[in-house]
Design an enzyme around this catalytic site. Structure first.
Site, PDB file in Angstrom:
ATOM      1  N   ASN A  11       7.428  13.244  86.706  1.00  0.00           N
ATOM      2  CA  ASN A  11       7.496  12.629  88.032  1.00  0.00           C
ATOM      3  C   ASN A  11       6.730  11.304  87.957  1.00  0.00           C
ATOM      4  O   ASN A  11       5.515  11.294  87.891  1.00  0.00           O
ATOM      5  CB  ASN A  11       6.853  13.595  89.045  1.00  0.00           C
ATOM      6  N   LYS A  13       6.421   9.038  90.114  1.00  0.00           N
ATOM      7  CA  LYS A  13       5.844   8.608  91.397  1.00  0.00           C
ATOM      8  C   LYS A  13       6.150   7.116  91.648  1.00  0.00           C
ATOM      9  O   LYS A  13       7.202   6.643  91.202  1.00  0.00           O
ATOM     10  CB  LYS A  13       4.344   8.917  91.438  1.00  0.00           C
ATOM     11  N   HIS A  97       6.865  17.691  97.693  1.00  0.00           N
ATOM     12  CA  HIS A  97       5.696  17.388  96.857  1.00  0.00           C
ATOM     13  C   HIS A  97       4.476  17.257  97.773  1.00  0.00           C
ATOM     14  O   HIS A  97       4.597  16.778  98.902  1.00  0.00           O
ATOM     15  CB  HIS A  97       5.940  16.090  96.086  1.00  0.00           C
ATOM     16  N   GLU A  99       2.180  15.210  97.930  1.00  0.00           N
ATOM     17  CA  GLU A  99       1.936  13.859  98.451  1.00  0.00           C
ATOM     18  C   GLU A  99       2.854  13.570  99.647  1.00  0.00           C
ATOM     19  O   GLU A  99       2.476  12.863 100.574  1.00  0.00           O
ATOM     20  CB  GLU A  99       2.115  12.815  97.327  1.00  0.00           C
ATOM     21  N   GLU A 171       1.997  23.545  92.455  1.00  0.00           N
ATOM     22  CA  GLU A 171       1.093  22.436  92.159  1.00  0.00           C
ATOM     23  C   GLU A 171      -0.128  22.539  93.054  1.00  0.00           C
ATOM     24  O   GLU A 171      -0.094  22.075  94.212  1.00  0.00           O
ATOM     25  CB  GLU A 171       1.797  21.103  92.411  1.00  0.00           C
ATOM     26  N   GLY A 177      -3.602  14.889  89.662  1.00  0.00           N
ATOM     27  CA  GLY A 177      -4.190  13.580  89.405  1.00  0.00           C
ATOM     28  C   GLY A 177      -5.711  13.588  89.337  1.00  0.00           C
ATOM     29  O   GLY A 177      -6.341  12.536  89.344  1.00  0.00           O
ATOM     30  N   SER A 217      -2.299  17.821  86.522  1.00  0.00           N
ATOM     31  CA  SER A 217      -3.050  17.432  85.322  1.00  0.00           C
ATOM     32  C   SER A 217      -2.596  18.141  84.050  1.00  0.00           C
ATOM     33  O   SER A 217      -3.422  18.522  83.215  1.00  0.00           O
ATOM     34  CB  SER A 217      -4.556  17.624  85.551  1.00  0.00           C
TER      35      SER A 217
END
Ligand code: PGA
Length: 256
Positions: A11, A13, A97, A99, A171, A177, A217
């Protein structure tokens, strides 16, 4: 039990311009020579999709969008429809996701509509769920995940049918991240819970076939341990998918 083919997804992003995207794809393709029994997917930014599709040609790299809107066309300034993404060459779409959920306030209801629209257009959805650090520390991880599954997959539940090729991604928000990864044991515990949820809500065949990815990660040095867990079928990778060297090591995890 079905042998689920490992699935490694990158991904990207909101990173990489068109040239950088094409270079990364070409380098990944080189690194994929003779690679067997692993499905590889990338999700570039919208602006690079067509160029990346051209670069992947007839290779085995699968192409995903990072998001899509639930309507097919109309007055929705700034949104992009499944029809457009199909035209750009996508077969998969990442939905829900964390985010999108946290920064863009996407709710389970919105994600459910997107999943429904995606499947109606023939996409394979990659539906993400995950708990925050506060939720994990409060001991509500499973409750949160159950709510996200029930809310984001409402239409599958209503229809009593989830396509076998659906992909779910666990996730944990605290691992995305941050350099913190769930331990293989922590991830396996959740993946098993998700598979059991699928089994109870649908049937054992669906639970057996659906692939559940771990994300947060994932790096070349932790992928093998994660992939050795029974219910972890692949990885959804952010940062480490942006460099050919690390992404190729990830898709070649079996050789490590
Ligand atoms: P990360 O991102 O690998 O950079 O933690 C994972 C993701 O958000 O899909």
């Amino acid at each position: 039990m079905t042998d689920r083919i490992p699935f490694i997804a990158g991904n990207w992003k909101m990173n990489l311009n068109i040239d950088e995207s094409v270079n990364l794809v070409n380098a990944t393709l080189k690194g994929m020579r003779d690679l067997e029994d692993v499905d590889v997917l990338i999700a570039p930014p919208f602006t690079a999709l067509s160029a990346v599709k051209q670069a992947t040609g007839k290779s085995r790299i699968l192409l995903a969008a990072q998001n899509m809107y639930s309507e097919t066309s109309g007055a929705y300034t700034g949104e992009i429809s499944g029809k457009m993404l199909r035209e750009a060459g996508c077969t998969h779409v990442i939905l829900g996701h964390s985010e999108r959920r946290s920064l863009f306030k996407e709710t389970n209801e919105m994600i459910d509509l997107k999943v429904r629209a995606a499947v109606a257009l023939g996409f394979i959805p990659i539906v993400c769920i995950g708990e925050s650090l506060e939720e994990r520390e409060a001991g509500t991880t499973f409750e949160v995940l159950r709510n996200q599954l029930e809310g984001s997959l409402r239409n599958f539940i209503k229809e009593q049918f989830m396509p076998y090729d659906t992909i779910l991604a666990y996730e944990p928000v605290w691992a995305i991240g941050t350099g913190l990864t769930a331990t293989p044991g922590q991830a396996q515990e959740v993946h098993k819970f998700i598979r059991e949820w699928v089994g109870k809500g649908f049937d054992s065949e669906t639970a057996d076939r659906v692939r559940i990815l771990y994300g947060g990660s994932v790096k070349p040095d932790n992928i093998s341990d994660l992939m050795s867990e029974e219910d972890i079928d692949g990885a959804l990778v952010g940062g480490a998918s942006l460099k050919a060297d690390s992404f190729v090591q990830l898709i070649r995890f079996k050789e490590k």
